[in-house]
Scaffold this motif. Structure first.
Motif, PDB file in Angstrom:
ATOM      1  N   ALA A 122       0.837  -1.167   0.026  1.00  0.00           N
ATOM      2  CA  ALA A 122      -0.091  -0.033   0.000  1.00  0.00           C
ATOM      3  C   ALA A 122       0.842   1.273   0.170  1.00  0.00           C
ATOM      4  CB  ALA A 122      -0.812   0.191   1.362  1.00  0.00           C
ATOM      5  N   LEU A 123       1.816   1.315   0.868  1.00  0.00           N
ATOM      6  CA  LEU A 123       2.781   2.272   0.802  1.00  0.00           C
ATOM      7  C   LEU A 123       3.359   2.693  -0.467  1.00  0.00           C
ATOM      8  CD1 LEU A 123       4.446   2.183   4.464  1.00  0.00           C
ATOM      9  CD2 LEU A 123       2.602   3.552   3.629  1.00  0.00           C
ATOM     10  N   GLN A 124       3.869   1.362  -1.070  1.00  0.00           N
ATOM     11  CA  GLN A 124       4.654   1.605  -2.547  1.00  0.00           C
ATOM     12  C   GLN A 124       3.778   1.914  -3.434  1.00  0.00           C
ATOM     13  OE1 GLN A 124       7.625   1.177  -2.876  1.00  0.00           O
ATOM     14  NE2 GLN A 124       7.746   1.229  -5.180  1.00  0.00           N
ATOM     15  N   ARG A 125       2.262   1.587  -3.374  1.00  0.00           N
ATOM     16  CA  ARG A 125       1.455   2.340  -4.312  1.00  0.00           C
ATOM     17  C   ARG A 125       1.187   3.566  -4.204  1.00  0.00           C
ATOM     18  NH1 ARG A 125      -1.478  -2.727  -3.450  1.00  0.00           N
ATOM     19  NH2 ARG A 125      -2.464  -1.571  -1.694  1.00  0.00           N
ATOM     20  N   VAL A 126       1.129   4.292  -2.872  1.00  0.00           N
ATOM     21  CA  VAL A 126       0.894   5.681  -2.553  1.00  0.00           C
ATOM     22  C   VAL A 126       2.284   6.472  -3.271  1.00  0.00           C
ATOM     23  CG1 VAL A 126       1.073   7.299  -0.991  1.00  0.00           C
ATOM     24  CG2 VAL A 126      -0.416   5.380  -0.670  1.00  0.00           C
ATOM     25  N   HIS A 127       3.382   5.776  -3.086  1.00  0.00           N
ATOM     26  CA  HIS A 127       4.673   6.478  -3.564  1.00  0.00           C
ATOM     27  C   HIS A 127       4.551   6.566  -5.009  1.00  0.00           C
ATOM     28  CE1 HIS A 127       8.909   7.825  -3.867  1.00  0.00           C
ATOM     29  NE2 HIS A 127       9.057   6.631  -4.519  1.00  0.00           N
ATOM     30  N   GLU A 128       4.472   5.390  -5.675  1.00  0.00           N
ATOM     31  CA  GLU A 128       4.137   5.323  -7.175  1.00  0.00           C
ATOM     32  C   GLU A 128       3.210   6.277  -7.841  1.00  0.00           C
ATOM     33  OE1 GLU A 128       3.540   1.192  -8.000  1.00  0.00           O
ATOM     34  OE2 GLU A 128       5.733   0.646  -7.507  1.00  0.00           O
ATOM     35  N   LYS A 129       2.075   6.477  -7.025  1.00  0.00           N
ATOM     36  CA  LYS A 129       1.015   7.084  -7.646  1.00  0.00           C
ATOM     37  C   LYS A 129       1.493   8.616  -7.599  1.00  0.00           C
ATOM     38  CE  LYS A 129      -3.705   8.672  -6.950  1.00  0.00           C
ATOM     39  NZ  LYS A 129      -5.031   8.350  -6.316  1.00  0.00           N
ATOM     40  N   ARG A 130       2.147   9.199  -6.392  1.00  0.00           N
ATOM     41  CA  ARG A 130       2.779  10.306  -6.441  1.00  0.00           C
ATOM     42  C   ARG A 130       3.623  10.470  -7.445  1.00  0.00           C
ATOM     43  NH1 ARG A 130       5.731  13.169  -1.141  1.00  0.00           N
ATOM     44  NH2 ARG A 130       6.519  15.062  -2.319  1.00  0.00           N
ATOM     45  N   ALA A 131       4.662   9.841  -7.718  1.00  0.00           N
ATOM     46  CA  ALA A 131       5.663   9.829  -8.558  1.00  0.00           C
ATOM     47  C   ALA A 131       4.925   9.823 -10.158  1.00  0.00           C
ATOM     48  CB  ALA A 131       6.609   8.571  -8.528  1.00  0.00           C
ATOM     49  N   ARG A 132       4.108   9.149 -10.214  1.00  0.00           N
ATOM     50  CA  ARG A 132       3.354   9.386 -11.735  1.00  0.00           C
ATOM     51  C   ARG A 132       2.714  10.598 -11.710  1.00  0.00           C
ATOM     52  NH1 ARG A 132       1.697   4.068 -10.413  1.00  0.00           N
ATOM     53  NH2 ARG A 132      -0.510   5.083 -10.063  1.00  0.00           N
ATOM     54  N   SER A 133       2.039  11.149 -10.753  1.00  0.00           N
ATOM     55  CA  SER A 133       1.190  12.468 -10.856  1.00  0.00           C
ATOM     56  C   SER A 133       2.168  13.568 -10.914  1.00  0.00           C
ATOM     57  CB  SER A 133       0.480  12.646  -9.822  1.00  0.00           C
ATOM     58  OG  SER A 133      -0.404  11.639  -9.349  1.00  0.00           O
ATOM     59  N   GLU A 134       3.524  13.445 -10.306  1.00  0.00           N
ATOM     60  CA  GLU A 134       4.448  14.600 -10.450  1.00  0.00           C
ATOM     61  C   GLU A 134       5.107  14.355 -11.933  1.00  0.00           C
ATOM     62  OE1 GLU A 134       7.329  13.902  -7.315  1.00  0.00           O
ATOM     63  OE2 GLU A 134       6.304  14.682  -5.824  1.00  0.00           O
ATOM     64  N   ARG A 135       5.402  13.447 -12.253  1.00  0.00           N
ATOM     65  CA  ARG A 135       5.903  13.269 -13.678  1.00  0.00           C
ATOM     66  C   ARG A 135       4.885  14.039 -14.672  1.00  0.00           C
ATOM     67  NH1 ARG A 135       7.702   8.183 -12.220  1.00  0.00           N
ATOM     68  NH2 ARG A 135       6.182   7.180 -13.101  1.00  0.00           N
ATOM     69  N   SER A 136       3.558  13.582 -14.322  1.00  0.00           N
ATOM     70  CA  SER A 136       2.552  13.855 -15.657  1.00  0.00           C
ATOM     71  C   SER A 136       2.385  15.341 -15.473  1.00  0.00           C
ATOM     72  CB  SER A 136       1.253  13.360 -15.156  1.00  0.00           C
ATOM     73  OG  SER A 136       0.316  13.616 -16.123  1.00  0.00           O
ATOM     74  N   LEU A 137       2.118  15.888 -14.232  1.00  0.00           N
ATOM     75  CA  LEU A 137       2.177  17.365 -14.097  1.00  0.00           C
ATOM     76  C   LEU A 137       3.184  18.203 -14.582  1.00  0.00           C
ATOM     77  CD1 LEU A 137       0.038  17.657 -10.553  1.00  0.00           C
ATOM     78  CD2 LEU A 137      -0.888  17.934 -12.681  1.00  0.00           C
ATOM     79  N   THR A 138       4.315  17.898 -14.057  1.00  0.00           N
ATOM     80  CA  THR A 138       5.608  18.368 -14.653  1.00  0.00           C
ATOM     81  C   THR A 138       5.700  18.505 -16.303  1.00  0.00           C
ATOM     82  OG1 THR A 138       6.985  17.807 -12.592  1.00  0.00           O
ATOM     83  CG2 THR A 138       8.166  18.494 -14.368  1.00  0.00           C
ATOM     84  N   ALA A 139       5.313  17.603 -16.851  1.00  0.00           N
ATOM     85  CA  ALA A 139       5.399  17.431 -18.365  1.00  0.00           C
ATOM     86  C   ALA A 139       4.471  18.318 -18.748  1.00  0.00           C
ATOM     87  CB  ALA A 139       5.101  16.031 -18.578  1.00  0.00           C
ATOM     88  N   GLU A 140       3.332  18.465 -18.181  1.00  0.00           N
ATOM     89  CA  GLU A 140       2.279  19.318 -18.677  1.00  0.00           C
ATOM     90  C   GLU A 140       2.690  20.651 -18.563  1.00  0.00           C
ATOM     91  OE1 GLU A 140      -1.956  18.840 -17.385  1.00  0.00           O
ATOM     92  OE2 GLU A 140      -1.694  16.662 -17.437  1.00  0.00           O
TER      93      GLU A 140
END
Length: 471
Positions: A65-83
């Motif tokens: 569960a903690l790994q999923r939270v970390h991965e979701k944050r990393a994906r969102s940060e990459r997506s928002l930064t790319a936008e």
């Protein structure tokens, strides 16, 4: 309970036999009650294994569960930064599209304002102008191209069709190739003039409007990016809360189960102490009144059979099935020894490894085909080597199979690995001694010395240590 120090009052033979029968039956009844202790201890060991497994699974789920939270944050940060990084390109694209729309609208307005009149197209007079207007073609924006096709009704040859901007293609009598080509050249010239007059840059108002839209999008993305750590912390706190609730539930269940196991274990201990007192009373009765015949001896032998010991917990001595009696007031055993609580067996969680099948396979193959058998090998050596390999195979299987069962799981005895390796090297060394090619070399002697050292070390470990990690 009858005190063993109380003088027995039975003097009549019938009363003596009845008293003896009562004591023997009481001993047998208590013994049957204590017979349930071994299954209870095995079940309690399985319970401890199960609880350990549940805690391990809960920890694994929490980690995922903690790994999923970390991965979701990393994906969102990459997506928002790319936008965010792509907003400048997005603004340029919007400006290009807005300019294209503006130019297209300007060209369409210019074409709608370019009316088709007599004299502008070579060979097209007022009559053809009226015929074109009757078909909805009045300006350069009302048609797009011309093409050849079959005449209406299928009669005659090919005729020239004019494709309207909105609607079907039409044929105007009198407009063929000689008038259709000048008509299209007139439209192309009108389009070229309209494109030349169309604006090549966006007006400041439109550019400012696009800039505002892009800045609003930039502010929204930055706000979402700033909220990501907080959202991640919230999700992590929720995962921690769920994990804590799960651990609390497991702890409560384990505490209840441990209390129930302790209660049952205390009951077994109390039954064992009562059984000791009854045996002492029975022994005093036998000393006083002697043997009462065959049936009495048979009943006493059945009642006094030894009980199976409960399973031994790893790292602790086996609790006695029948502890020495202690006084209720002081808890001191007879002889002045302090009574210690019976240790609670814990689950070992250790099973004999599947890797032990490798030496079993080696010895089994040696038992079938022999160790280094050649044409010059004596028959007695072939038979002796195969018998030794067969004995080692049977011994390893005898030790390994019960230790794989979940009810009697345990590690292989200490020193078993040294013994197996020593015996195998001894067979190899003996086969080299029997081979004329190696008999005069030093290799067989070196193997023999190593084999003797391994066998000696294994024997010392087997006799000096109990079960444990087999070496």
């Amino acid at each position: 309970m009858i005190d063993s120090t109380t003088p027995l009052r039975a003097t009549d033979p019938a009363e003596t036999r009845a008293e003896r029968r009562r004591l023997v039956e009481s001993v047998g009844a208590h013994r049957r009650l204590l017979a349930a202790r071994r299954p209870f201890e095995l079940a309690d060991r399985r319970r401890l294994d199960r609880e350990a497994g549940e805690r391990a699974r809960a920890g694994a789920r929490h980690g995922k569960a903690l790994q999923r939270v970390h991965e979701k944050r990393a994906r969102s940060e990459r997506s928002l930064t790319a936008e965010l990084n792509g907003l400048d390109g997005k603004r340029a694209g919007q400006e290009r599209r807005a300019l294209a729309v503006l130019r297209r609208e300007a060209v369409e307005r210019s074409l709608r304002g370019t009316r088709l009149t007599a004299g502008e197209v070579n060979g097209v007079g007022a009559g053809l102008i009226r015929d074109l207007a009757a078909q909805g073609i009045r300006t350069a924006a009302d048609f797009t191209r011309v093409s050849w096709g079959k005449a209406p009704g299928g009669r005659g040859g090919d005729v020239l069709y004019i494709h309207r901007t909105q609607g079907r293609k039409v044929h105007i009598n009198g407009i063929g190739e000689h008038r259709g080509r000048p008509l299209m050249e007139w439209r192309r010239a009108a389009v070229a003039r309209a494109e030349a007059r169309a604006p090549h840059e966006l007006p400041p108002d439109d550019r400012h409007r696009i800039e505002e839209i892009v800045e609003k999008e930039r502010a929204r993305l930055r706000a979402e990016l700033a909220e990501l750590p907080k959202a991640s912390e919230t999700a992590g706190a929720e995962a921690e809360r769920l994990h804590a609730e799960r651990l609390a539930a497991l702890t409560a269940a384990e505490r209840d189960a441990a209390e129930e196991a302790a209660r049952r274990r205390a009951g077994f201990d109390e039954t064992a102490e009562r059984l000791l007192a009854l045996r002492a009373e029975l022994a005093a009765h036998v000393d006083r009144y002697g043997d009462l015949g065959f049936r009495d001896r048979r009943a006493r032998s059945r009642a006094l059979r030894p009980l199976p010991a409960p399973p031994e917990a790893r790292g602790t001595a086996a609790p006695p099935v029948i502890p020495a009696p202690r006084t209720p007031e002081t808890g001191v055993r007879e002889g002045g020894e302090a009574a210690e609580p019976a240790p609670v067996p814990t689950a070992s969680g250790v099973r004999a490894s599947l890797g032990w099948l490798v030496p079993v396979a080696f010895f089994a193959v040696t038992a079938l085909f022999g160790a280094g058998v050649t044409a010059a090998t004596p028959l007695w050596f072939v038979v002796a080597g195969r018998l030794v390999a067969l004995v080692m195979t049977a011994e390893l299987l005898r030790l390994w199979i019960p230790r794989r069962d979940w009810r009697t799981a345990d590690a292989m005895p200490r020193g078993t690995g040294f013994l197996a390796a020593g015996v195998f090297l001894g067979l190899v060394a003996a086969s080299m001694f029997m081979d004329p090619l190696y008999a005069s070399d030093s290799a067989p002697w070196a193997l023999a010395v190593v084999s003797a050292l391994l066998v000696g070390a294994g024997a010392v470990r087997r006799t000096g240590g109990g079960p444990g990690a087999a070496a």
